[in-house]
Design a protein around this motif. Structure first.
Motif, PDB file in Angstrom:
ATOM      1  N   PHE A 192       0.847  -1.183   0.000  1.00 27.23           N
ATOM      2  CA  PHE A 192       0.000   0.000   0.000  1.00 27.23           C
ATOM      3  C   PHE A 192       0.889   1.242   0.000  1.00 27.23           C
ATOM      4  CE2 PHE A 192      -2.272  -3.453   1.972  1.00 27.23           C
ATOM      5  CZ  PHE A 192      -3.580  -3.337   1.511  1.00 27.23           C
ATOM      6  N   PRO A 193       0.907   2.036  -1.080  1.00 29.08           N
ATOM      7  CA  PRO A 193       1.759   3.225  -1.116  1.00 29.08           C
ATOM      8  C   PRO A 193       1.213   4.326  -0.198  1.00 29.08           C
ATOM      9  CG  PRO A 193       1.094   2.544  -3.330  1.00 29.08           C
ATOM     10  CD  PRO A 193       0.247   1.801  -2.372  1.00 29.08           C
ATOM     11  N   SER A 194       2.117   5.025   0.489  1.00 30.43           N
ATOM     12  CA  SER A 194       1.724   6.168   1.314  1.00 30.43           C
ATOM     13  C   SER A 194       1.316   7.332   0.409  1.00 30.43           C
ATOM     14  CB  SER A 194       2.871   6.583   2.232  1.00 30.43           C
ATOM     15  OG  SER A 194       4.007   6.951   1.474  1.00 30.43           O
ATOM     16  N   PRO A 195       0.558   8.302   0.926  1.00 29.05           N
ATOM     17  CA  PRO A 195       0.123   9.427   0.084  1.00 29.05           C
ATOM     18  C   PRO A 195       1.260  10.181  -0.598  1.00 29.05           C
ATOM     19  CG  PRO A 195      -1.152   9.379   2.108  1.00 29.05           C
ATOM     20  CD  PRO A 195      -0.081   8.340   2.257  1.00 29.05           C
ATOM     21  N   ASP A 196       2.406  10.304   0.078  1.00 31.04           N
ATOM     22  CA  ASP A 196       3.524  11.018  -0.547  1.00 31.04           C
ATOM     23  C   ASP A 196       4.329  10.132  -1.491  1.00 31.04           C
ATOM     24  OD1 ASP A 196       4.971   9.386   1.155  1.00 31.04           O
ATOM     25  OD2 ASP A 196       5.705  11.004   2.434  1.00 31.04           O
ATOM     26  N   GLY A 197       3.950   8.840  -1.598  1.00 34.22           N
ATOM     27  CA  GLY A 197       4.611   7.935  -2.529  1.00 34.22           C
ATOM     28  C   GLY A 197       6.001   7.488  -2.116  1.00 34.22           C
ATOM     29  N   ARG A 198       6.389   7.749  -0.863  1.00 31.45           N
ATOM     30  CA  ARG A 198       7.753   7.417  -0.436  1.00 31.45           C
ATOM     31  C   ARG A 198       7.850   6.054   0.240  1.00 31.45           C
ATOM     32  NH1 ARG A 198       9.592  12.362   3.111  1.00 31.45           N
ATOM     33  NH2 ARG A 198      11.467  11.066   3.252  1.00 31.45           N
ATOM     34  N   ARG A 199       6.744   5.529   0.745  1.00 29.60           N
ATOM     35  CA  ARG A 199       6.778   4.261   1.482  1.00 29.60           C
ATOM     36  C   ARG A 199       5.703   3.309   0.968  1.00 29.60           C
ATOM     37  NH1 ARG A 199       7.881   8.342   4.616  1.00 29.60           N
ATOM     38  NH2 ARG A 199       5.703   8.881   4.870  1.00 29.60           N
ATOM     39  N   LEU A 200       5.989   2.022   1.115  1.00 23.82           N
ATOM     40  CA  LEU A 200       5.004   0.981   0.854  1.00 23.82           C
ATOM     41  C   LEU A 200       4.746   0.241   2.158  1.00 23.82           C
ATOM     42  CD1 LEU A 200       6.410  -0.576  -2.457  1.00 23.82           C
ATOM     43  CD2 LEU A 200       4.564   1.093  -2.245  1.00 23.82           C
ATOM     44  N   LEU A 201       3.485  -0.011   2.448  1.00 20.36           N
ATOM     45  CA  LEU A 201       3.122  -0.776   3.636  1.00 20.36           C
ATOM     46  C   LEU A 201       2.904  -2.230   3.239  1.00 20.36           C
ATOM     47  CD1 LEU A 201       2.314  -0.465   6.729  1.00 20.36           C
ATOM     48  CD2 LEU A 201      -0.018  -0.729   5.879  1.00 20.36           C
ATOM     49  N   LEU A 202       3.590  -3.147   3.916  1.00 21.51           N
ATOM     50  CA  LEU A 202       3.438  -4.576   3.693  1.00 21.51           C
ATOM     51  C   LEU A 202       2.724  -5.181   4.889  1.00 21.51           C
ATOM     52  CD1 LEU A 202       7.049  -5.411   2.444  1.00 21.51           C
ATOM     53  CD2 LEU A 202       5.105  -4.554   1.120  1.00 21.51           C
ATOM     54  N   VAL A 211       8.384  -0.049   3.930  1.00 19.39           N
ATOM     55  CA  VAL A 211       9.633  -0.125   3.177  1.00 19.39           C
ATOM     56  C   VAL A 211       9.709   1.074   2.233  1.00 19.39           C
ATOM     57  CG1 VAL A 211       9.599  -2.643   3.283  1.00 19.39           C
ATOM     58  CG2 VAL A 211       8.708  -1.481   1.254  1.00 19.39           C
ATOM     59  N   ASP A 212      10.923   1.412   1.825  1.00 15.88           N
ATOM     60  CA  ASP A 212      11.119   2.483   0.854  1.00 15.88           C
ATOM     61  C   ASP A 212      10.488   2.060  -0.480  1.00 15.88           C
ATOM     62  OD1 ASP A 212      12.759   3.813  -1.450  1.00 15.88           O
ATOM     63  OD2 ASP A 212      13.192   5.034   0.320  1.00 15.88           O
ATOM     64  N   ALA A 213       9.691   2.949  -1.078  1.00 17.98           N
ATOM     65  CA  ALA A 213       8.923   2.597  -2.267  1.00 17.98           C
ATOM     66  C   ALA A 213       9.784   2.396  -3.506  1.00 17.98           C
ATOM     67  CB  ALA A 213       7.888   3.679  -2.542  1.00 17.98           C
ATOM     68  N   VAL A 214      11.035   2.809  -3.471  1.00 17.32           N
ATOM     69  CA  VAL A 214      11.919   2.657  -4.617  1.00 17.32           C
ATOM     70  C   VAL A 214      12.989   1.595  -4.375  1.00 17.32           C
ATOM     71  CG1 VAL A 214      13.623   3.824  -6.077  1.00 17.32           C
ATOM     72  CG2 VAL A 214      11.537   5.018  -5.400  1.00 17.32           C
ATOM     73  N   THR A 215      13.629   1.649  -3.199  1.00 15.74           N
ATOM     74  CA  THR A 215      14.736   0.731  -2.926  1.00 15.74           C
ATOM     75  C   THR A 215      14.302  -0.554  -2.243  1.00 15.74           C
ATOM     76  OG1 THR A 215      15.218   1.651  -0.730  1.00 15.74           O
ATOM     77  CG2 THR A 215      16.223   2.747  -2.645  1.00 15.74           C
ATOM     78  N   GLY A 216      13.110  -0.569  -1.636  1.00 14.66           N
ATOM     79  CA  GLY A 216      12.661  -1.729  -0.887  1.00 14.66           C
ATOM     80  C   GLY A 216      13.274  -1.849   0.494  1.00 14.66           C
ATOM     81  N   LYS A 217      14.075  -0.865   0.914  1.00 18.94           N
ATOM     82  CA  LYS A 217      14.713  -0.895   2.234  1.00 18.94           C
ATOM     83  C   LYS A 217      13.675  -0.865   3.339  1.00 18.94           C
ATOM     84  CE  LYS A 217      17.852   1.737   5.219  1.00 18.94           C
ATOM     85  NZ  LYS A 217      18.687   2.967   5.326  1.00 18.94           N
ATOM     86  N   ARG A 218      13.849  -1.743   4.350  1.00 23.88           N
ATOM     87  CA  ARG A 218      12.941  -1.790   5.493  1.00 23.88           C
ATOM     88  C   ARG A 218      13.131  -0.556   6.353  1.00 23.88           C
ATOM     89  NH1 ARG A 218      11.783  -5.868   2.094  1.00 23.88           N
ATOM     90  NH2 ARG A 218      10.362  -7.374   3.039  1.00 23.88           N
ATOM     91  N   LEU A 219      12.029   0.157   6.635  1.00 26.78           N
ATOM     92  CA  LEU A 219      12.091   1.400   7.394  1.00 26.78           C
ATOM     93  C   LEU A 219      11.497   1.273   8.793  1.00 26.78           C
ATOM     94  CD1 LEU A 219      10.942   3.835   4.562  1.00 26.78           C
ATOM     95  CD2 LEU A 219      13.289   3.311   5.266  1.00 26.78           C
ATOM     96  N   ALA A 220      10.446   0.488   8.948  1.00 25.91           N
ATOM     97  CA  ALA A 220       9.780   0.365  10.252  1.00 25.91           C
ATOM     98  C   ALA A 220       8.971  -0.919  10.279  1.00 25.91           C
ATOM     99  CB  ALA A 220       8.877   1.571  10.515  1.00 25.91           C
TER     100      ALA A 220
END
Length: 278
Positions: A192-202, A211-220
Motif C-alpha cells: 500500500f503506497p503512502s500518500p507522498d509515494g515514499r513508502r510501501l506498507l506490507l 519499506v522504501d517505495a523505490v529501494t525496498g529498504k525496510r524502514l519500520a
C-alpha cells in the motif's frame, strides 16, 4: 440522462454522460445490494448527509472503489458493459473502457484511486488501464495485470497474474515516462503506497512493515495489535486498520495507535469505505 460527444485533437471521441443527480456531499461508504441471487447487481452509496445515492447497474463483482475524498466512484456498469468513473459533484460519468464482451468483463477488477483522487486504475488482464481525471486521457500499462497503488510520479503493480503459472509475482514500479524497475526484495506481496509515494506498507503475519517505495529498504516494523485488515493510509504516518471492536490509526514510525471514531463498521464482502474524518 444526457450524453455529449467531444472531439479531441487526435480525432478520438470522448463520451461524457451527464447524470441528473449531483451532490457536494462525500460518500461515507458503499454497500452491495443483498438480494441473494447469483445475478444480483447494484450498489448503494451512503452520503455524509444521510442520503443514499443508487448505482443500480454496478456489478457486485469486481465491486467498486471510492476516492479518499469521497467524491468519485468507479465500477463495472452492467447496462453499458463498460468500466465507468462517476464524479458526484457534477454528475459526470466517464467511460474508462470500450464496450466489453462477456469474456472481457470477467477479467475486469482491481479498481484503485490515487490518494488525491486524480487518477484511477483498473485491471483488464493481462494489462491495466489508468485514467487521469485532469486530462480525461486513458492509457494502457502493458504487462501489468494488477495495479495496487499509483501517484502522479509512479505506479506500483505486479506482472503475470496467471493462476498456476508458477512464476513469481514481482513488485514493479512504472515511472511517468513508461520506464520501470523492480522494487528489490518484494516478491508476491501486496503493498500500500503512502500518500507522498515514499513508502510501501506490507502486511505480514502479526506485523505491518514500511519499506522504501523505490529501494525496498525496510524502514519500520510494528505489531498489528489485533487489526484484521488495512483500509488505507490516513496520512503520511498513519494507517487505518479495522479491529473487531472498531478502527485504529497506527503510526508506523512511532509504533503508537489511537482509536478512530465515527467510521461505519464493515461487514466484509460488499462494503467499501469512502471518506474518513480522522
Amino acid at each position: 440522462m444526457a450524453a455529449v460527444l467531444l472531439a479531441t485533437a487526435g480525432g478520438v471521441l470522448l463520451l461524457l454522460v451527464l447524470w441528473p443527480r449531483s451532490t457536494g456531499q462525500p460518500i461515507v461508504y458503499g454497500d452491495a445490494s443483498h438480494c441473494g441471487d447469483a445475478t444480483c447487481h447494484g450498489w448503494s452509496l451512503h452520503l455524509a448527509s444521510g442520503e443514499v445515492y443508487p448505482l443500480p447497474y454496478a456489478a457486485q463483482e469486481p465491486g467498486i472503489a471510492i476516492s479518499d475524498d469521497g467524491h468519485r466512484v468507479v465500477y463495472l456498469d452492467l447496462a453499458d458493459r463498460r468500466v465507468m468513473a462517476r464524479d458526484l459533484r457534477d454528475g459526470t460519468v466517464r467511460p474508462l473502457s470500450p464496450e466489453l464482451t462477456a469474456d472481457q468483463a470477467v477479467n475486469i477488477g482491481g479498481f484503485v484511486f490515487s490518494h488525491d483522487g486524480g487518477l484511477v486504475a483498473y485491471s483488464a488482464q493481462p494489462d491495466s488501464r489508468i485514467m487521469d481525471f485532469g486530462t480525461g486521457k486513458v492509457r494502457t500499462i502493458a504487462g501489468i495485470c494488477q495495479v495496487f497503488g499509483l501517484s502522479k510520479d509512479l505506479i506500483w503493480g505486479v506482472p503475470r497474474c496467471r493462476p498456476g503459472s508458477g512464476e513469481n509475482r514481482r513488485v514493479v514500479a512504472i515511472r511517468a515516462d513508461g520506464s520501470g524497475f523492480l522494487v528489490p526484495g518484494l516478491d508476491d506481496e501486496e503493498a500500500f503506497p503512502s500518500p507522498d509515494g515514499r513508502r510501501l506498507l506490507l502486511v505480514d503475519i502479526g506485523y505491518y512493515e514500511a519499506v522504501d517505495a523505490v529501494t525496498g529498504k525496510r524502514l519500520a516494523r510494528v505489531k498489528r495489535s489485533g487489526c484484521e485488515r488495512v483500509e488505507r493510509w490516513l496520512n503520511d504516518r498513519e494507517v487505518l486498520c479495522e479491529r473487531s471492536n472498531g478502527y485504529q490509526a497506527i503510526d508506523i514510525a512511532r509504533a503508537t495507535s489511537r482509536t478512530v471514531t465515527g467510521v461505519p463498521a464493515s461487514w466484509g464482502t460488499g462494503f467499501v469505505l469512502g471518506r474518513v474524518e480522522w
